[in-house]
Design a protein around this motif. Structure first.
Motif, mmCIF file in Angstrom:
data_model
loop_
_atom_site.group_PDB
_atom_site.id
_atom_site.type_symbol
_atom_site.label_atom_id
_atom_site.label_comp_id
_atom_site.label_asym_id
_atom_site.label_seq_id
_atom_site.Cartn_x
_atom_site.Cartn_y
_atom_site.Cartn_z
ATOM 1 N N UNK A 43 -0.412 0.765 6.940
ATOM 2 C CA UNK A 43 -1.756 0.901 7.487
ATOM 3 C C UNK A 43 -1.828 1.968 8.563
ATOM 4 N N UNK A 44 -0.842 1.974 9.443
ATOM 5 C CA UNK A 44 -0.810 2.968 10.508
ATOM 6 C C UNK A 44 -0.663 4.380 9.924
ATOM 7 N N UNK A 45 0.140 4.505 8.885
ATOM 8 C CA UNK A 45 0.370 5.821 8.275
ATOM 9 C C UNK A 45 -0.893 6.404 7.641
ATOM 10 N N UNK A 46 -1.789 5.523 7.180
ATOM 11 C CA UNK A 46 -3.004 6.027 6.519
ATOM 12 C C UNK A 46 -4.271 5.759 7.315
ATOM 13 N N UNK A 47 -4.132 5.145 8.489
ATOM 14 C CA UNK A 47 -5.274 4.965 9.376
ATOM 15 C C UNK A 47 -6.151 3.757 9.090
ATOM 16 N N UNK A 48 -5.549 2.679 8.590
ATOM 17 C CA UNK A 48 -6.296 1.435 8.385
ATOM 18 C C UNK A 48 -5.489 0.278 8.959
ATOM 19 N N UNK A 49 -6.105 -0.897 9.021
ATOM 20 C CA UNK A 49 -5.410 -2.074 9.530
ATOM 21 C C UNK A 49 -4.536 -2.702 8.443
ATOM 22 N N UNK A 50 -3.599 -3.553 8.867
ATOM 23 C CA UNK A 50 -2.763 -4.238 7.881
ATOM 24 C C UNK A 50 -3.605 -5.177 7.030
ATOM 25 N N UNK A 51 -4.715 -5.684 7.592
ATOM 26 C CA UNK A 51 -5.604 -6.546 6.808
ATOM 27 C C UNK A 51 -6.212 -5.776 5.638
ATOM 28 N N UNK A 52 -6.540 -4.504 5.880
ATOM 29 C CA UNK A 52 -7.088 -3.682 4.808
ATOM 30 C C UNK A 52 -6.023 -3.440 3.737
ATOM 31 N N UNK A 53 -4.784 -3.240 4.145
ATOM 32 C CA UNK A 53 -3.686 -3.078 3.178
ATOM 33 C C UNK A 53 -3.556 -4.344 2.342
ATOM 34 N N UNK A 54 -3.678 -5.508 2.976
ATOM 35 C CA UNK A 54 -3.631 -6.782 2.234
ATOM 36 C C UNK A 54 -4.719 -6.819 1.171
ATOM 37 N N UNK A 55 -5.914 -6.400 1.530
ATOM 38 C CA UNK A 55 -7.026 -6.411 0.577
ATOM 39 C C UNK A 55 -6.782 -5.432 -0.568
ATOM 40 N N UNK A 56 -6.229 -4.264 -0.258
ATOM 41 C CA UNK A 56 -5.891 -3.313 -1.315
ATOM 42 C C UNK A 56 -4.837 -3.913 -2.253
ATOM 43 N N UNK A 57 -3.814 -4.532 -1.678
ATOM 44 C CA UNK A 57 -2.725 -5.075 -2.480
ATOM 45 C C UNK A 57 -3.171 -6.243 -3.355
ATOM 46 N N UNK A 58 -4.134 -7.012 -2.891
ATOM 47 C CA UNK A 58 -4.673 -8.118 -3.692
ATOM 48 C C UNK A 58 -5.648 -7.630 -4.751
ATOM 49 N N UNK A 59 -6.160 -6.430 -4.572
ATOM 50 C CA UNK A 59 -7.154 -5.899 -5.496
ATOM 51 C C UNK A 59 -8.561 -6.309 -5.142
#
Length: 148
Positions: A43-59
């Protein structure tokens, strides 16, 4: 705030994740885990929160093309990686390997998701001698048949 009507909330509850978003999310997670990268670090590498990464990973959230390119850079892969081996939606009856979804056993996914499994996979891939690799597979099979 015309968007926040009861109909909007009904629509939001009914929205199902797209199979493509779920597939891409699984590929994101697989690569992140393989690199031993946390959701927070990605998330830090692309400028979003880890929660947003979770949502991306879940689809549950669709990844925009520009964001997918940022992820590819952060995860050191081509953007096409996220679509690799994706089953086609056409029902043409084509049984070629490219047209079939790559099925990975849940046990293999679990194995690759833990630290020992990844370490073993990496070490095994560094063995260049095919005979040594085959002997190692035979050894592991025989150990698996042992009752301890």
């Amino acid at each position: 705030m015309a968007l926040l009507t009861p109909k909007f909330f009904e629509w939001a509850k009914k929205r199902q994740a797209s199979p493509i978003d779920v597939y891409v999310g699984r590929r994101i997670r697989a690569r992140r885990v393989w690199l031993d990268m946390s959701q927070a670090a990605l998330g830090e590498a692309i400028g979003v929160t880890f929660q947003q990464i979770q949502k991306y990973e879940k689809g549950s959230n669709c990844v925009a093309a520009s964001r997918l390119q940022q992820m590819a850079t952060a995860l050191a892969v081509q953007s096409s990686y996220f679509f690799g081996s994706m089953p086609s939606e056409s029902k043409s009856g084509d049984d070629s390997p490219d047209s079939q979804e790559l099925e990975i056993a849940p046990e293999a996914m679990e194995f690759a998701a833990n630290e020992e499994g990844r370490a073993l996979i990496r070490a095994f891939n560094r063995i260049g001698d095919l005979k040594v690799r085959n002997r190692l597979v035979m050894l592991v099979k025989s150990l698996g048949e042992q009752e301890w």
